[in-house]
Scaffold this motif. Sequence first.
Motif, PDB file in Angstrom:
ATOM      1  N   GLU A  88       3.985 -68.926  -9.828  1.00  0.00           N
ATOM      2  CA  GLU A  88       3.557 -68.049 -10.914  1.00  0.00           C
ATOM      3  C   GLU A  88       4.237 -66.681 -10.877  1.00  0.00           C
ATOM      4  OE1 GLU A  88      -0.675 -67.714 -10.828  1.00  0.00           O
ATOM      5  OE2 GLU A  88      -0.975 -69.868 -10.541  1.00  0.00           O
ATOM      6  N   VAL A  89       4.989 -66.391  -9.819  1.00  0.00           N
ATOM      7  CA  VAL A  89       5.502 -65.035  -9.631  1.00  0.00           C
ATOM      8  C   VAL A  89       7.012 -65.021  -9.437  1.00  0.00           C
ATOM      9  CG1 VAL A  89       3.320 -64.250  -8.629  1.00  0.00           C
ATOM     10  CG2 VAL A  89       5.142 -65.089  -7.119  1.00  0.00           C
ATOM     11  N   ILE A  90       7.583 -63.827  -9.620  1.00  0.00           N
ATOM     12  CA  ILE A  90       8.991 -63.568  -9.349  1.00  0.00           C
ATOM     13  C   ILE A  90       9.055 -62.676  -8.120  1.00  0.00           C
ATOM     14  CG2 ILE A  90      11.137 -62.571 -10.235  1.00  0.00           C
ATOM     15  CD1 ILE A  90      10.153 -65.048 -11.764  1.00  0.00           C
ATOM     16  N   ILE A  91       9.743 -63.136  -7.088  1.00  0.00           N
ATOM     17  CA  ILE A  91       9.864 -62.385  -5.840  1.00  0.00           C
ATOM     18  C   ILE A  91      11.299 -61.900  -5.683  1.00  0.00           C
ATOM     19  CG2 ILE A  91       9.746 -62.452  -3.326  1.00  0.00           C
ATOM     20  CD1 ILE A  91       7.583 -64.564  -3.552  1.00  0.00           C
ATOM     21  N   GLY A  92      11.440 -60.603  -5.499  1.00  0.00           N
ATOM     22  CA  GLY A  92      12.736 -60.027  -5.185  1.00  0.00           C
ATOM     23  C   GLY A  92      12.731 -59.478  -3.773  1.00  0.00           C
ATOM     24  N   THR A  93      13.754 -59.794  -3.021  1.00  0.00           N
ATOM     25  CA  THR A  93      13.904 -59.190  -1.700  1.00  0.00           C
ATOM     26  C   THR A  93      15.339 -58.718  -1.550  1.00  0.00           C
ATOM     27  OG1 THR A  93      13.384 -59.408   0.662  1.00  0.00           O
ATOM     28  CG2 THR A  93      14.467 -61.294  -0.397  1.00  0.00           C
ATOM     29  N   LYS A  94      15.609 -58.054  -0.443  1.00  0.00           N
ATOM     30  CA  LYS A  94      16.910 -57.407  -0.273  1.00  0.00           C
ATOM     31  C   LYS A  94      17.423 -57.589   1.152  1.00  0.00           C
ATOM     32  CE  LYS A  94      14.950 -53.503  -1.741  1.00  0.00           C
ATOM     33  NZ  LYS A  94      13.692 -53.960  -2.367  1.00  0.00           N
ATOM     34  N   GLY A  95      18.733 -57.568   1.286  1.00  0.00           N
ATOM     35  CA  GLY A  95      19.366 -57.637   2.593  1.00  0.00           C
ATOM     36  C   GLY A  95      20.643 -56.828   2.595  1.00  0.00           C
ATOM     37  N   LEU A 134      21.527 -57.048  -2.882  1.00  0.00           N
ATOM     38  CA  LEU A 134      22.229 -56.361  -1.811  1.00  0.00           C
ATOM     39  C   LEU A 134      21.657 -54.944  -1.757  1.00  0.00           C
ATOM     40  CD1 LEU A 134      25.903 -57.535  -2.370  1.00  0.00           C
ATOM     41  CD2 LEU A 134      24.179 -58.474  -0.823  1.00  0.00           C
ATOM     42  N   HIS A 135      21.175 -54.539  -0.600  1.00  0.00           N
ATOM     43  CA  HIS A 135      20.400 -53.301  -0.465  1.00  0.00           C
ATOM     44  C   HIS A 135      21.280 -52.052  -0.441  1.00  0.00           C
ATOM     45  CE1 HIS A 135      16.234 -52.033   1.313  1.00  0.00           C
ATOM     46  NE2 HIS A 135      16.557 -51.332   0.251  1.00  0.00           N
ATOM     47  N   GLY A 136      22.554 -52.224  -0.485  1.00  0.00           N
ATOM     48  CA  GLY A 136      23.499 -51.117  -0.487  1.00  0.00           C
ATOM     49  C   GLY A 136      24.907 -51.681  -0.405  1.00  0.00           C
ATOM     50  N   PHE A 137      25.881 -50.849  -0.725  1.00  0.00           N
ATOM     51  CA  PHE A 137      27.280 -51.295  -0.725  1.00  0.00           C
ATOM     52  C   PHE A 137      27.804 -51.380   0.704  1.00  0.00           C
ATOM     53  CE2 PHE A 137      31.888 -50.494  -1.252  1.00  0.00           C
ATOM     54  CZ  PHE A 137      32.189 -51.548  -2.105  1.00  0.00           C
ATOM     55  N   ASP A 138      28.631 -52.372   0.959  1.00  0.00           N
ATOM     56  CA  ASP A 138      29.256 -52.550   2.270  1.00  0.00           C
ATOM     57  C   ASP A 138      30.764 -52.371   2.113  1.00  0.00           C
ATOM     58  OD1 ASP A 138      30.242 -53.262   4.717  1.00  0.00           O
ATOM     59  OD2 ASP A 138      29.568 -55.348   4.641  1.00  0.00           O
ATOM     60  N   PRO A 139      31.314 -51.230   2.535  1.00  0.00           N
ATOM     61  CA  PRO A 139      32.752 -50.982   2.345  1.00  0.00           C
ATOM     62  C   PRO A 139      33.641 -51.794   3.264  1.00  0.00           C
ATOM     63  CG  PRO A 139      31.768 -49.203   3.613  1.00  0.00           C
ATOM     64  CD  PRO A 139      30.630 -50.097   3.187  1.00  0.00           C
ATOM     65  N   ARG A 140      33.059 -52.467   4.241  1.00  0.00           N
ATOM     66  CA  ARG A 140      33.862 -53.197   5.236  1.00  0.00           C
ATOM     67  C   ARG A 140      34.013 -54.683   4.913  1.00  0.00           C
ATOM     68  NH1 ARG A 140      30.888 -49.325   7.699  1.00  0.00           N
ATOM     69  NH2 ARG A 140      32.037 -47.809   8.966  1.00  0.00           N
ATOM     70  N   THR A 141      33.362 -55.137   3.865  1.00  0.00           N
ATOM     71  CA  THR A 141      33.448 -56.551   3.496  1.00  0.00           C
ATOM     72  C   THR A 141      34.010 -56.673   2.085  1.00  0.00           C
ATOM     73  OG1 THR A 141      31.509 -57.072   4.856  1.00  0.00           O
ATOM     74  CG2 THR A 141      32.152 -58.700   3.201  1.00  0.00           C
ATOM     75  N   SER A 165      21.183 -52.821  -5.203  1.00  0.00           N
ATOM     76  CA  SER A 165      20.397 -51.598  -5.133  1.00  0.00           C
ATOM     77  C   SER A 165      21.259 -50.512  -4.509  1.00  0.00           C
ATOM     78  CB  SER A 165      19.134 -51.821  -4.279  1.00  0.00           C
ATOM     79  OG  SER A 165      18.333 -50.657  -4.221  1.00  0.00           O
ATOM     80  N   ASN A 166      21.210 -49.335  -5.105  1.00  0.00           N
ATOM     81  CA  ASN A 166      21.878 -48.150  -4.559  1.00  0.00           C
ATOM     82  C   ASN A 166      23.405 -48.220  -4.613  1.00  0.00           C
ATOM     83  OD1 ASN A 166      19.242 -47.160  -3.765  1.00  0.00           O
ATOM     84  ND2 ASN A 166      19.349 -48.582  -2.042  1.00  0.00           N
TER      85      ASN A 166
END
Length: 354
Positions: A88-95, A134-141, A165-166
């Motif tokens: 019944e729900v929408i779940i958002g998570t981050k890594g 994605l919880h933030g930008f990764d300049p190394r990948t 995000s961010n």
Amino acid sequence: MKYRYLGSTGLSVSELCFGAMTFGEKGNFLGAPERNWSEFGVVPENTAYDLVYKALDAGINFFDTADCYKNGQGEELLGNALKGKRHEVIIGTKGRWQTDTNPNSVGSSRYHIINAVEESLKRLKTDYIDIYHLHGFDPRTALEDTLRTLDNLIRSGKIRYIGVSNYAAWQLAKALGISERLGLEKFCVYQGYYNIAARELEHEIVPLSVDQNVGITVWSPLAGGFLTGKYPRNESFPEGSRLSNATPFESAPIANREQAYDTLEVMQEIAKQHNATVAQVALNWLRARPGITSLVIGATKMTQLEDNIAALSWDLSQEEMNLLNKVSDKEKPYPYWHICNVAGDRRIKSDVYP
């Protein structure tokens, strides 16, 4: 409850998204070992469940968390609370951020993203994640590698949609371009810091997201509690509160605090006219801004959640919106003043560039 479509996904999500960052006791943040997340609130297990049940009863169908919130407690307690309600729900998570001492358990590499998704699935007690940010930008990948990894995870059924995000606007634009060129799944949602005291998102992220039909969800819509109106102008913030912290990352940054207090005074008058709270005025201002899909609210007490939900029972008038826009407006940096005022022989006016 009111619902809006999230970007071009066709998903219908509640205008308020309930966030689980406060869930759990203290937990280390390995990216900044001196922190333990307690400045954002400490919510014990049974209270966390009660808050989720209240949100569900109010019609909230959108929930937000991240793997780094209190060493996974945010995901774990949210998963427990939503048992039996998953469909019944929408779940958002981050890594993206580090959650253990393995030097490769950080960033947006194929190695980390795959492992992070697997661990999030376990903690959330589900076999799929609706929106993985994605919880933030990764300049190394390389973005190509990250996007291919996320695309493969969608094709495997472990995640259904992807967001960020961010990110800076150029980072999001570059990612959207790569996805289009390579035929990969695109980011459908941007989660960013935005409120009436901090309107920087309006310069590039909002116009880009509106143009590309990327839904916007807002974290810290009350500026870390500042926009509840509980902090007097000439007094220091209470020791240990989120706003008392020194660094912008740990608090909710407000570039012009005096202007923010001037804005609060106007908000207080509007709140009185509606027999409402200042926090409700802040949420309703955001709900009416271009491109906004949902506001991520958090709570440590039931009264806070109830007050936030009550904001949906009324709307600001256009006159009130104009007044709030004017008192909170900030001088635009180049090239935005040029875009708005002197672009050729035509004055550009729109909802995105007012």
